[in-house]
Design a protein around this motif. Structure first.
Motif, PDB file in Angstrom:
ATOM      1  N   SER A 276       0.858  -1.188   0.000  1.00 59.98           N
ATOM      2  CA  SER A 276       0.000   0.000   0.000  1.00 59.98           C
ATOM      3  C   SER A 276       0.888   1.229   0.000  1.00 59.98           C
ATOM      4  N   THR A 277       0.316   2.357  -0.401  1.00 61.47           N
ATOM      5  CA  THR A 277       1.086   3.607  -0.425  1.00 61.47           C
ATOM      6  C   THR A 277       1.554   3.984   0.970  1.00 61.47           C
ATOM      7  N   ALA A 278       0.665   3.835   1.957  1.00 60.95           N
ATOM      8  CA  ALA A 278       1.011   4.227   3.326  1.00 60.95           C
ATOM      9  C   ALA A 278       2.178   3.426   3.866  1.00 60.95           C
ATOM     10  N   ALA A 279       2.316   2.174   3.433  1.00 59.77           N
ATOM     11  CA  ALA A 279       3.424   1.339   3.891  1.00 59.77           C
ATOM     12  C   ALA A 279       4.675   1.554   3.052  1.00 59.77           C
ATOM     13  N   SER A 280       4.516   1.605   1.736  1.00 61.34           N
ATOM     14  CA  SER A 280       5.675   1.634   0.840  1.00 61.34           C
ATOM     15  C   SER A 280       6.365   2.988   0.767  1.00 61.34           C
ATOM     16  N   LEU A 281       5.596   4.055   0.668  1.00 63.51           N
ATOM     17  CA  LEU A 281       6.195   5.352   0.384  1.00 63.51           C
ATOM     18  C   LEU A 281       7.191   5.785   1.467  1.00 63.51           C
ATOM     19  N   PRO A 282       6.822   5.762   2.752  1.00 61.05           N
ATOM     20  CA  PRO A 282       7.818   6.127   3.773  1.00 61.05           C
ATOM     21  C   PRO A 282       9.004   5.172   3.788  1.00 61.05           C
ATOM     22  N   CYS A 283       8.751   3.903   3.499  1.00 59.31           N
ATOM     23  CA  CYS A 283       9.812   2.901   3.539  1.00 59.31           C
ATOM     24  C   CYS A 283      10.825   3.110   2.421  1.00 59.31           C
ATOM     25  N   MET A 284      10.342   3.386   1.218  1.00 61.88           N
ATOM     26  CA  MET A 284      11.252   3.511   0.089  1.00 61.88           C
ATOM     27  C   MET A 284      12.103   4.783   0.158  1.00 61.88           C
ATOM     28  N   PHE A 285      11.672   5.771   0.935  1.00 59.74           N
ATOM     29  CA  PHE A 285      12.470   6.990   1.111  1.00 59.74           C
ATOM     30  C   PHE A 285      13.285   6.962   2.409  1.00 59.74           C
ATOM     31  N   SER A 286      13.358   5.795   3.010  1.00 53.97           N
ATOM     32  CA  SER A 286      14.130   5.608   4.234  1.00 53.97           C
ATOM     33  C   SER A 286      15.428   4.866   3.925  1.00 53.97           C
ATOM     34  N   PRO A 287      16.481   5.086   4.713  1.00 54.89           N
ATOM     35  CA  PRO A 287      17.731   4.353   4.489  1.00 54.89           C
ATOM     36  C   PRO A 287      17.716   2.962   5.105  1.00 54.89           C
ATOM     37  N   LEU A 288      16.662   2.600   5.826  1.00 54.50           N
ATOM     38  CA  LEU A 288      16.683   1.388   6.638  1.00 54.50           C
ATOM     39  C   LEU A 288      16.500   0.102   5.852  1.00 54.50           C
ATOM     40  N   GLY A 289      15.787   0.149   4.744  1.00 52.33           N
ATOM     41  CA  GLY A 289      15.410  -1.083   4.073  1.00 52.33           C
ATOM     42  C   GLY A 289      14.160  -1.659   4.712  1.00 52.33           C
ATOM     43  N   ARG A 290      13.461  -2.534   3.992  1.00 52.14           N
ATOM     44  CA  ARG A 290      12.152  -3.004   4.444  1.00 52.14           C
ATOM     45  C   ARG A 290      12.211  -3.712   5.792  1.00 52.14           C
ATOM     46  N   GLU A 291      13.152  -4.618   5.971  1.00 47.03           N
ATOM     47  CA  GLU A 291      13.178  -5.417   7.191  1.00 47.03           C
ATOM     48  C   GLU A 291      13.378  -4.560   8.429  1.00 47.03           C
ATOM     49  N   GLU A 292      14.272  -3.591   8.356  1.00 45.21           N
ATOM     50  CA  GLU A 292      14.520  -2.729   9.517  1.00 45.21           C
ATOM     51  C   GLU A 292      13.445  -1.661   9.655  1.00 45.21           C
ATOM     52  N   PHE A 293      12.895  -1.215   8.538  1.00 45.70           N
ATOM     53  CA  PHE A 293      11.888  -0.147   8.603  1.00 45.70           C
ATOM     54  C   PHE A 293      10.659  -0.594   9.380  1.00 45.70           C
ATOM     55  N   VAL A 294      10.215  -1.818   9.167  1.00 48.18           N
ATOM     56  CA  VAL A 294       9.006  -2.283   9.850  1.00 48.18           C
ATOM     57  C   VAL A 294       9.237  -2.447  11.351  1.00 48.18           C
ATOM     58  N   LYS A 295      10.493  -2.487  11.775  1.00 47.51           N
ATOM     59  CA  LYS A 295      10.802  -2.646  13.200  1.00 47.51           C
ATOM     60  C   LYS A 295      10.998  -1.309  13.905  1.00 47.51           C
ATOM     61  N   GLN A 296      11.211  -0.230  13.156  1.00 49.89           N
ATOM     62  CA  GLN A 296      11.581   1.036  13.783  1.00 49.89           C
ATOM     63  C   GLN A 296      10.465   1.569  14.670  1.00 49.89           C
ATOM     64  N   LYS A 297      10.860   2.167  15.765  1.00 52.03           N
ATOM     65  CA  LYS A 297       9.896   2.696  16.738  1.00 52.03           C
ATOM     66  C   LYS A 297       9.795   4.216  16.679  1.00 52.03           C
ATOM     67  N   ASN A 298      10.770   4.875  16.053  1.00 52.31           N
ATOM     68  CA  ASN A 298      10.779   6.334  15.996  1.00 52.31           C
ATOM     69  C   ASN A 298      10.623   6.813  14.553  1.00 52.31           C
ATOM     70  N   ASP A 299       9.933   7.931  14.395  1.00 51.43           N
ATOM     71  CA  ASP A 299       9.861   8.550  13.079  1.00 51.43           C
ATOM     72  C   ASP A 299      11.215   9.154  12.732  1.00 51.43           C
ATOM     73  N   GLN A 300      11.611   9.004  11.494  1.00 40.50           N
ATOM     74  CA  GLN A 300      12.874   9.557  11.033  1.00 40.50           C
ATOM     75  C   GLN A 300      12.650  10.492   9.854  1.00 40.50           C
ATOM     76  N   GLU A 301      13.632  11.347   9.626  1.00 41.28           N
ATOM     77  CA  GLU A 301      13.639  12.132   8.399  1.00 41.28           C
ATOM     78  C   GLU A 301      13.781  11.189   7.208  1.00 41.28           C
ATOM     79  N   THR A 302      13.678  11.747   6.021  1.00 42.20           N
ATOM     80  CA  THR A 302      13.661  10.922   4.818  1.00 42.20           C
ATOM     81  C   THR A 302      14.762  11.338   3.849  1.00 42.20           C
ATOM     82  N   LEU A 303      14.800  10.648   2.731  1.00 45.24           N
ATOM     83  CA  LEU A 303      15.742  10.974   1.669  1.00 45.24           C
ATOM     84  C   LEU A 303      15.654  12.440   1.267  1.00 45.24           C
ATOM     85  N   MET A 304      14.442  13.001   1.235  1.00 47.54           N
ATOM     86  CA  MET A 304      14.274  14.390   0.821  1.00 47.54           C
ATOM     87  C   MET A 304      15.010  15.341   1.766  1.00 47.54           C
ATOM     88  N   ASP A 305      14.968  15.050   3.066  1.00 46.80           N
ATOM     89  CA  ASP A 305      15.675  15.879   4.034  1.00 46.80           C
ATOM     90  C   ASP A 305      17.181  15.806   3.819  1.00 46.80           C
TER      91      ASP A 305
END
Length: 546
Positions: A276-305
């Motif tokens: 879904s967009t809500a799941a994929s979009l923040p994940c794909m702009f994150s440096p964490l990768g899918r496996e680590e992104f789903v585990k993260q507990k804190n909001d992070q800045e993104t590629l755009m930042d």
């Protein structure tokens, strides 16, 4: 004739639970009845016990609200939710898990309108309207609160105990069914929605308040050799495009004729971060990768930042329901809001509330000129967020003069159309995306005098088009079909990177994913940071050879 008074709100609660358990859960009973392993006497008994379990569980929970002042408003909300869920689960095969709740909460008016039809209205009228008509006409008698509290506690405890005993009595069948079909737990209506909503609220409440965690604080630009041009990247974020219907990925229909004529690099085994967009979009702009992104507990800045912090000029242009927080701290604009000096959008591109994706390219020259000139001298990243193939109203995603596959389904009630017409409408949207991407490459080619140009296109997730009676997307990732996870990913490289194309062609059939996006864009733009992983950069192994 006046209806006789009903003395107990608890009775109403349990009758409503019986109604919802039997009727509003029809997609669940239909699903269970279709399972071959339950097509026997034992299986039929299990389905009956499971039905009793649902009724007892919901009756117990509703007992807590069985007060004279609360039972009618609570049942109004619950029955409307149950009726709506019955329609969407039964019609599209979706499940209401926490990710789907997030999608629902982030849906805008345009997307909501595309989901409205007469079948939904009929479901609301029959499954919610009829019982609510009776409930609101009932006259409840006053009961002393200690007595009412006692009866409600008996109803609650009794419902929970009975539901537990029913599960224990058929535990082997229950465990086997849930293990084989884990999404089925999210089909129990409307408990699924309220449970998932509570899970989302708890997850949100557990996150620390305040701005997102800073990432890439060390980001800076690598020095560029004298006389070289600054990079200009057009990052096109697709919507609901599945690789299965992309001709570049082997689909039999010519859905990408314009891209096929261009020297593009198509990664044939790309997978998404979510369904879904809500799941994929923040994940794909994150440096964490899918496996680590789903585990993260804190909001992070993104590629755009990170790109902006490095000193680049960035702009997010949105033709969707928003960027899900990714572009909140960088320049951004909806397609309909044109920069000063840009000509008006041509007739037919927008209908007042929604624009076709060619609007993303309209006024790009003016958007580029309006960026901070000092930053633009270092490099530019323009993100175009498409409407793409967003369903279920696929027919709206392409203009009348660009529909090579006819006839197409012209309703958002996909189950009313023959499947070939649903596919036609979807394929028309893919063919239009092909035209938009080819036009975007043409625009970039016109900027090669001043910039080192490149385009990166990838869809956020795929789509189900009736396979196994599934439509749309959003199935939990672990059990989602390939059609919802296998997405198109295409690169086009300008003259400065032309020497690496032969090297890259040898890698096009290797696995790729959304995990590559963050690091490939950093490599494209020459951004140096400890976050950068060259092994995740699609070009790194080839560019280091030149």
């Amino acid at each position: 004739m006046r209806l006789p008074p009903l003395k107990s709100p608890l009775t109403i609660a349990w009758l409503a639970s019986l109604w919802m358990g039997l009727l509003c859960n029809w997609p669940l009973w239909q699903k269970l009845a279709s399972l071959p392993e339950l097509d026997n006497a034992r299986g039929h008994l299990f389905i009956g016990v499971f039905c009793a379990f649902v009724v007892a569980l919901q009756g117990g929970l509703l007992s807590l609200f069985a007060w004279r002042a609360t039972i009618k408003p609570v049942l109004t909300v619950v029955l409307l939710a149950a009726a709506a869920l019955a329609y969407f689960i039964g019609s599209y095969g979706i499940v209401m898990d926490p990710t789907m709740v997030i999608n629902t909460l982030q849906t805008d008016a345009r997307e909501t309108r595309d989901l409205l039809n007469l079948r939904l209205a009929a479901s609301l009228l029959v499954l919610a309207g009829l019982p609510l008509l009776v409930i609101w006409r009932l006259k409840l008698t006053q009961t002393l609160w200690p007595r009412r509290l006692g009866w409600n506690l008996i109803g609650f405890v009794g419902g929970i105990v009975v539901s537990a005993l029913l599960i224990l009595a058929t535990f082997a069948d229950f465990a086997a069914t849930m293990r084989s079909y884990p999404t089925m737990r999210y089909m129990i209506t409307p408990v699924n929605a309220f449970y998932s909503l509570a899970a989302v609220a708890a997850r949100s409440g557990a996150k620390p308040k305040g701005p997102p965690q800073v990432i890439g604080a060390d980001a800076k630009l690598a020095s560029r050799p004298a006389g070289t041009k600054p990079p200009l990247l057009l990052l096109v974020v697709g919507e609901t495009a599945r690789a299965a219907n992309f001709a570049l990925d082997g689909y039999s229909r010519p859905t990408t004729p314009e891209l096929a004529k261009l020297p593009v690099l198509n990664f044939s085994k790309a997978t998404s971060c979510g369904t879904s967009t809500a799941a994929s979009l923040p994940c794909m702009f994150s440096p964490l990768g899918r496996e680590e992104f789903v585990k993260q507990k804190n909001d992070q800045e993104t590629l755009m930042d990170v790109l902006q912090r490095a000193g680049l000029a960035v702009l997010w242009v949105d033709n969707q329901s928003g960027c899900k927080g990714i572009c909140d701290r960088v320049p951004n604009s909806p397609t309909a809001k044109l920069p000063e000096g840009a000509p008006a959008l041509p007739a037919g591109l927008c209908d007042g509330e929604e624009c076709l994706d060619m609007s993303l390219l309209h006024g790009l020259d003016e958007r580029l000129a309006a960026l901070d000139p000092e930053r633009a001298k270092r490099g530019v990243v323009l993100v175009l967020h498409q409407m793409g193939s967003h369903g279920p109203a696929y027919y709206k995603r392409s203009p009348p003069d660009r529909k090579p596959f006819m006839p197409e389904c012209t309703t958002n009630a996909l189950q009313q159309c023959p499947r070939e017409q649903v596919v036609n409408g979807y394929d028309n949207s893919i063919a239009y995306t092909d035209h938009v991407l080819a036009s975007a490459i043409g625009w970039l080619q016109g900027r090669e005098k001043d910039f080192a140009t490149r385009m990166y296109y990838v869809s956020d997730h795929g789509e189900s088009l009736g396979e196994n009676n599934l439509y749309l997307h959003g199935v939990p990732y672990a059990v989602a079909p390939e059609e919802q996870k296998h997405v198109p990913m295409v690169l086009w490289l300008g003259q400065d990177l032309a020497p690496v194309t032969d090297c890259l062609k040898a890698k096009l059939d290797q696995p790729a994913s959304h995990d590559n996006l963050f690091h490939t864009v950093l490599g494209f733009m020459g951004v140096q940071t400890a976050l950068y992983k060259p092994e995740q950069d699609l070009l790194a192994s080839c560019t280091t050879k030149h």
